[in-house]
Scaffold this motif. Structure first.
Motif, PDB file in Angstrom:
ATOM      1  N   GLU A  47      47.796  63.322  47.796  1.00 38.17           N
ATOM      2  CA  GLU A  47      47.320  61.960  47.601  1.00 38.17           C
ATOM      3  C   GLU A  47      46.996  61.719  46.129  1.00 38.17           C
ATOM      4  O   GLU A  47      46.406  62.583  45.460  1.00 38.17           O
ATOM      5  CB  GLU A  47      46.085  61.685  48.465  1.00 38.17           C
ATOM      6  CG  GLU A  47      46.400  61.649  49.953  1.00 38.17           C
ATOM      7  CD  GLU A  47      45.218  61.193  50.790  1.00 38.17           C
ATOM      8  OE1 GLU A  47      44.065  61.382  50.345  1.00 38.17           O
ATOM      9  OE2 GLU A  47      45.428  60.639  51.867  1.00 38.17           O
ATOM     10  N   PRO A  74      49.486  58.203  49.460  1.00 39.84           N
ATOM     11  CA  PRO A  74      49.934  59.440  50.135  1.00 39.84           C
ATOM     12  C   PRO A  74      51.415  59.681  49.812  1.00 39.84           C
ATOM     13  O   PRO A  74      52.250  58.811  50.044  1.00 39.84           O
ATOM     14  CB  PRO A  74      49.736  59.127  51.616  1.00 39.84           C
ATOM     15  CG  PRO A  74      48.929  57.873  51.665  1.00 39.84           C
ATOM     16  CD  PRO A  74      49.232  57.129  50.414  1.00 39.84           C
ATOM     17  N   ALA A  87      55.397  59.415  59.840  1.00 39.03           N
ATOM     18  CA  ALA A  87      53.959  59.603  59.629  1.00 39.03           C
ATOM     19  C   ALA A  87      53.185  58.641  60.518  1.00 39.03           C
ATOM     20  O   ALA A  87      53.649  57.538  60.845  1.00 39.03           O
ATOM     21  CB  ALA A  87      53.603  59.373  58.170  1.00 39.03           C
ATOM     22  N   ARG A  88      52.042  59.085  60.939  1.00 40.65           N
ATOM     23  CA  ARG A  88      51.138  58.180  61.655  1.00 40.65           C
ATOM     24  C   ARG A  88      49.765  58.276  61.007  1.00 40.65           C
ATOM     25  O   ARG A  88      49.399  59.298  60.410  1.00 40.65           O
ATOM     26  CB  ARG A  88      51.066  58.509  63.134  1.00 40.65           C
ATOM     27  CG  ARG A  88      50.473  59.846  63.489  1.00 40.65           C
ATOM     28  CD  ARG A  88      50.354  59.973  64.998  1.00 40.65           C
ATOM     29  NE  ARG A  88      49.862  61.286  65.388  1.00 40.65           N
ATOM     30  CZ  ARG A  88      49.568  61.598  66.652  1.00 40.65           C
ATOM     31  NH1 ARG A  88      49.717  60.692  67.600  1.00 40.65           N
ATOM     32  NH2 ARG A  88      49.134  62.811  66.959  1.00 40.65           N
ATOM     33  N   ILE A  89      49.025  57.199  61.144  1.00 34.51           N
ATOM     34  CA  ILE A  89      47.722  57.082  60.482  1.00 34.51           C
ATOM     35  C   ILE A  89      46.656  56.917  61.546  1.00 34.51           C
ATOM     36  O   ILE A  89      46.726  56.008  62.397  1.00 34.51           O
ATOM     37  CB  ILE A  89      47.711  55.885  59.516  1.00 34.51           C
ATOM     38  CG1 ILE A  89      48.899  55.997  58.536  1.00 34.51           C
ATOM     39  CG2 ILE A  89      46.397  55.828  58.742  1.00 34.51           C
ATOM     40  CD1 ILE A  89      49.155  54.740  57.742  1.00 34.51           C
ATOM     41  N   TYR A  91      42.431  56.573  62.329  1.00 36.41           N
ATOM     42  CA  TYR A  91      41.236  56.080  61.662  1.00 36.41           C
ATOM     43  C   TYR A  91      39.981  56.562  62.393  1.00 36.41           C
ATOM     44  O   TYR A  91      39.968  56.677  63.627  1.00 36.41           O
ATOM     45  CB  TYR A  91      41.242  54.548  61.626  1.00 36.41           C
ATOM     46  CG  TYR A  91      42.451  53.972  60.908  1.00 36.41           C
ATOM     47  CD1 TYR A  91      42.426  53.762  59.538  1.00 36.41           C
ATOM     48  CD2 TYR A  91      43.606  53.647  61.625  1.00 36.41           C
ATOM     49  CE1 TYR A  91      43.530  53.227  58.883  1.00 36.41           C
ATOM     50  CE2 TYR A  91      44.713  53.125  60.974  1.00 36.41           C
ATOM     51  CZ  TYR A  91      44.669  52.920  59.608  1.00 36.41           C
ATOM     52  OH  TYR A  91      45.781  52.411  58.955  1.00 36.41           O
ATOM     53  N   ASP A 103      45.925  49.424  60.227  1.00 30.34           N
ATOM     54  CA  ASP A 103      47.122  49.334  59.391  1.00 30.34           C
ATOM     55  C   ASP A 103      47.215  48.021  58.615  1.00 30.34           C
ATOM     56  O   ASP A 103      47.892  47.961  57.577  1.00 30.34           O
ATOM     57  CB  ASP A 103      48.381  49.498  60.250  1.00 30.34           C
ATOM     58  CG  ASP A 103      48.573  50.932  60.710  1.00 30.34           C
ATOM     59  OD1 ASP A 103      47.707  51.774  60.403  1.00 30.34           O
ATOM     60  OD2 ASP A 103      49.583  51.228  61.386  1.00 30.34           O
ATOM     61  N   LEU A 106      46.352  48.104  54.893  1.00 29.77           N
ATOM     62  CA  LEU A 106      47.179  48.900  53.976  1.00 29.77           C
ATOM     63  C   LEU A 106      48.251  48.026  53.364  1.00 29.77           C
ATOM     64  O   LEU A 106      48.757  47.095  53.992  1.00 29.77           O
ATOM     65  CB  LEU A 106      47.817  50.071  54.718  1.00 29.77           C
ATOM     66  CG  LEU A 106      46.870  50.957  55.540  1.00 29.77           C
ATOM     67  CD1 LEU A 106      47.660  52.047  56.262  1.00 29.77           C
ATOM     68  CD2 LEU A 106      45.784  51.568  54.654  1.00 29.77           C
ATOM     69  N   TYR A 119      54.050  55.408  65.007  1.00 29.00           N
ATOM     70  CA  TYR A 119      54.578  56.106  63.831  1.00 29.00           C
ATOM     71  C   TYR A 119      55.274  55.155  62.866  1.00 29.00           C
ATOM     72  O   TYR A 119      55.852  54.132  63.266  1.00 29.00           O
ATOM     73  CB  TYR A 119      55.590  57.173  64.250  1.00 29.00           C
ATOM     74  CG  TYR A 119      54.980  58.457  64.770  1.00 29.00           C
ATOM     75  CD1 TYR A 119      54.607  59.472  63.893  1.00 29.00           C
ATOM     76  CD2 TYR A 119      54.787  58.648  66.133  1.00 29.00           C
ATOM     77  CE1 TYR A 119      54.062  60.656  64.361  1.00 29.00           C
ATOM     78  CE2 TYR A 119      54.244  59.828  66.618  1.00 29.00           C
ATOM     79  CZ  TYR A 119      53.878  60.830  65.731  1.00 29.00           C
ATOM     80  OH  TYR A 119      53.329  61.984  66.196  1.00 29.00           O
ATOM     81  N   MET A 155      40.174  58.210  57.265  1.00 27.52           N
ATOM     82  CA  MET A 155      41.601  57.995  57.505  1.00 27.52           C
ATOM     83  C   MET A 155      42.301  59.356  57.527  1.00 27.52           C
ATOM     84  O   MET A 155      42.160  60.159  56.604  1.00 27.52           O
ATOM     85  CB  MET A 155      42.188  57.118  56.400  1.00 27.52           C
ATOM     86  CG  MET A 155      43.675  56.814  56.557  1.00 27.52           C
ATOM     87  SD  MET A 155      44.315  55.884  55.129  1.00 27.52           S
ATOM     88  CE  MET A 155      43.356  54.385  55.261  1.00 27.52           C
ATOM     89  N   ILE A 157      46.045  61.092  57.862  1.00 29.80           N
ATOM     90  CA  ILE A 157      47.484  60.835  57.818  1.00 29.80           C
ATOM     91  C   ILE A 157      48.214  62.100  58.252  1.00 29.80           C
ATOM     92  O   ILE A 157      48.024  63.170  57.672  1.00 29.80           O
ATOM     93  CB  ILE A 157      47.935  60.421  56.403  1.00 29.80           C
ATOM     94  CG1 ILE A 157      47.165  59.186  55.963  1.00 29.80           C
ATOM     95  CG2 ILE A 157      49.451  60.159  56.370  1.00 29.80           C
ATOM     96  CD1 ILE A 157      47.414  58.809  54.525  1.00 29.80           C
ATOM     97  N   GLN A 158      49.032  61.971  59.279  1.00 34.38           N
ATOM     98  CA  GLN A 158      49.777  63.103  59.824  1.00 34.38           C
ATOM     99  C   GLN A 158      51.260  62.869  59.576  1.00 34.38           C
ATOM    100  O   GLN A 158      51.848  61.923  60.093  1.00 34.38           O
ATOM    101  CB  GLN A 158      49.505  63.237  61.321  1.00 34.38           C
ATOM    102  CG  GLN A 158      50.258  64.371  61.988  1.00 34.38           C
ATOM    103  CD  GLN A 158      49.972  64.442  63.479  1.00 34.38           C
ATOM    104  OE1 GLN A 158      48.999  63.863  63.968  1.00 34.38           O
ATOM    105  NE2 GLN A 158      50.829  65.139  64.204  1.00 34.38           N
TER     106      GLN A 158
END
Length: 406
Positions: A47, A74, A87-89, A91, A103, A106, A119, A155, A157-158
């Motif tokens: 990041e 990111p 990627a998924r976010i 919270y 989302d 962002l 995703y 948050m 992030i994956q």
């Protein structure tokens, strides 16, 4: 007694004549160890944030105010083979009753990201050493008031990746990757991968009077690079006889000394070997059915042939196979029957003998077994001397026997 001595001399004479055989057999063996390795998928995420015109690693700013715009970038980087990424976010919110982030807060998503379900999918293949940013900033709602003062927000992030080889996402579907199971992958510490090398001509050549098999390169799987699940890999080996005599070429394989784990890996890979249009073997890469020699044919002088092989990597292999490797030895043997002419003169016989010594010396220096060479390399003068000696022996025996009688 005299008759018995004459018979012995005759046998000796015939034995000397039998030494002058006119054919010799040459045999030579070449072993090539072929390696197969499984590719890897490895991504990382770092990041960053912007400080003026510069980009620096992101640091948690602590307290934030309503209406603030936080620089948060990111960045996903691919360290291994080409892959698709998503990627998924997620919270977190310490006060469930209050509004948190989602989302809609962002911004700065590159155009190649699309949202499907929970995703974000990147619609281009991410190559080795390439990076892509997920978004650029986080906006804190200006409408938030004093009740949000002690609220703690988070948050997560994956990011996930799947091989680009043999896989094409359907971005029109709600789940572009289908029901693919994503497993955590264990990597080497340095994260390095071996990329596919330039194409190399594969050759086995029975070459000239040295009677040695030459192979280029030392690994017939060198052009295949790193295998990925679902890969179908093919190549061709050129075989040629550059000697003046016909020769038969034989082929077999060996996995002697390999561990059970490596043999199990070889069993999973399908192998097909063909000589021209004829299937020589169809089975798995462990190839126990090729442990005994199989003839690739008898090659006339100057004749060439093509040996084709095909490997099919299981689609079921996943990250548990990443960076594993195994090998199998391919063994080529050549048998040649060579006609040798007996020299007519002492001078030419001497040259032939010197040449024979030179060849034997060269063979002894190589890594293959020495050749057994037969044929008459003796000189006529030596044969004549041996016959005279046998006559002298008869004379000595006769005199000695006569001495006993007196």
């Amino acid at each position: 007694m005299r008759k018995r001595i004459k018979t012995t001399a005759g046998i000796l004479f015939l034995g000397l004549l039998c030494v002058s055989g006119t054919y010799g057999y040459f045999s030579d063996t070449l072993q090539v160890v072929n390696h197969i390795s499984v590719g890897d998928i490895k991504i990382s995420m770092e990041e960053y944030e912007k400080k003026g015109t510069k980009e620096v690693p992101y640091s948690n700013t602590g307290e934030i105010l309503p209406g603030a715009v936080i620089s948060k970038i990111p960045r996903i980087t691919n360290h291994a083979l080409p892959c698709w990424v998503r990627a998924r976010i997620l919270y977190t919110n310490s006060v469930k009753e209050l509004e948190g982030l989602n989302d809609t807060n962002l911004s700065g998503f590159p155009a190649k990201w699309i949202r499907r379900g929970e995703y974000y999918y990147y619609t281009s293949i991410l190559k080795k050493r390439e990076s892509v940013d997920l978004f650029q900033s986080v906006h804190i709602p200006a409408s938030w008031e004093k009740e949000h003062e002690l609220q703690k927000l988070g948050m997560i992030i994956q990011a996930e990746a799947i091989q680009a080889a043999n896989f094409t996402p359907d971005f029109a579907a709600m789940s572009p990757w289908g029901n693919q199971l994503i497993r955590q992958c264990i990597h080497e510490e340095n994260g390095t991968m071996t990329c596919k090398k330039p194409q190399t001509k594969l050759t086995v050549e029975f070459n000239g009077k040295a009677h040695k098999l030459l192979a280029v390169p030392g690994d017939f799987f060198t052009n295949l690079g790193t295998a990925m699940p679902g890969d179908v890999l093919t190549d061709t080996i050129t075989l040629s006889n550059t000697t003046d005599d016909p020769a038969e070429l034989l082929f077999r394989t060996s996995v002697k000394g390999r561990s059970e784990e490596k043999r199990a890996m070889l069993k999973d890979v399908k192998l097909t070997v063909a000589m021209g249009n004829e299937i020589l073997y169809r089975g798995n890469l462990e190839s126990t059915g090729l442990e005994k020699n199989r003839s690739l044919g008898r090659f006339a002088s100057g004749q060439t042939g093509n040996m084709k092989f095909r490997l099919e990597i299981p689609t079921e292999w996943d990250n548990r196979m990443a960076q594993k490797s195994a090998d199998v030895t391919w063994i080529f043997t050549v048998n040649e029957k060579v006609k040798e002419v007996v020299p007519d003169t002492e001078e030419t016989s001497g040259k032939k003998e010197d040449s024979g010594r030179t060849t034997a010396a060269k063979d002894g220096e190589g890594r293959k077994t020495a050749h057994v060479k037969t044929g008459d390399l003796s000189r006529p003068g030596v044969l004549f001397a041996l016959l005279i000696a046998s006559g002298g022996l008869l004379l000595m025996i006769k005199t000695w026997k006569g001495g006993r009688r007196t």
